[in-house]
Scaffold this motif. Structure first.
Motif: not given
Length: 91
Positions: A26-28, A31-34, A40-41
């Motif tokens: 889920e976190e992975i 990440l690309p969307a962030l 970055r925060p």
């Protein structure tokens, strides 16, 4: 036989690397969307959370290693009786 394009291979490597670092699927996925939104925060907070979780796992594994090493040492003694390693896990 499956054939993957360069982008697929890049994405798979990214996923594997992130999993190795301890991120959940889920976190992975997040990440690309962030990265595309310059968040970055949030990425940093996610990494700090993973570090904290890894620290807990490391402490648990270290404790288990110390306990098991102690049992191995006790088992190495020439004292008669049941094996301390086996006895430690009996109910």
């Amino acid at each position: 036989m499956r054939r993957y394009g360069e982008e697929d291979v890049r994405r798979l490597r990214f996923i594997k690397s992130a999993q190795t670092a301890g991120f959940t699927l889920e976190e992975i996925g997040e990440l690309p969307a962030l990265d595309s939104t310059d968040e970055r925060p949030r990425a940093r907070d996610m990494a700090h959370s993973r570090i904290s979780a890894l620290d807990v796992q490391i402490a648990e594994l270290t404790s288990a290693r110390v306990a098991l090493s102690r049992l191995v040492d006790e088992c190495s003694s020439s004292e008669p009786g049941p094996c301390p390693i086996i006895s430690a896990f009996e109910p």
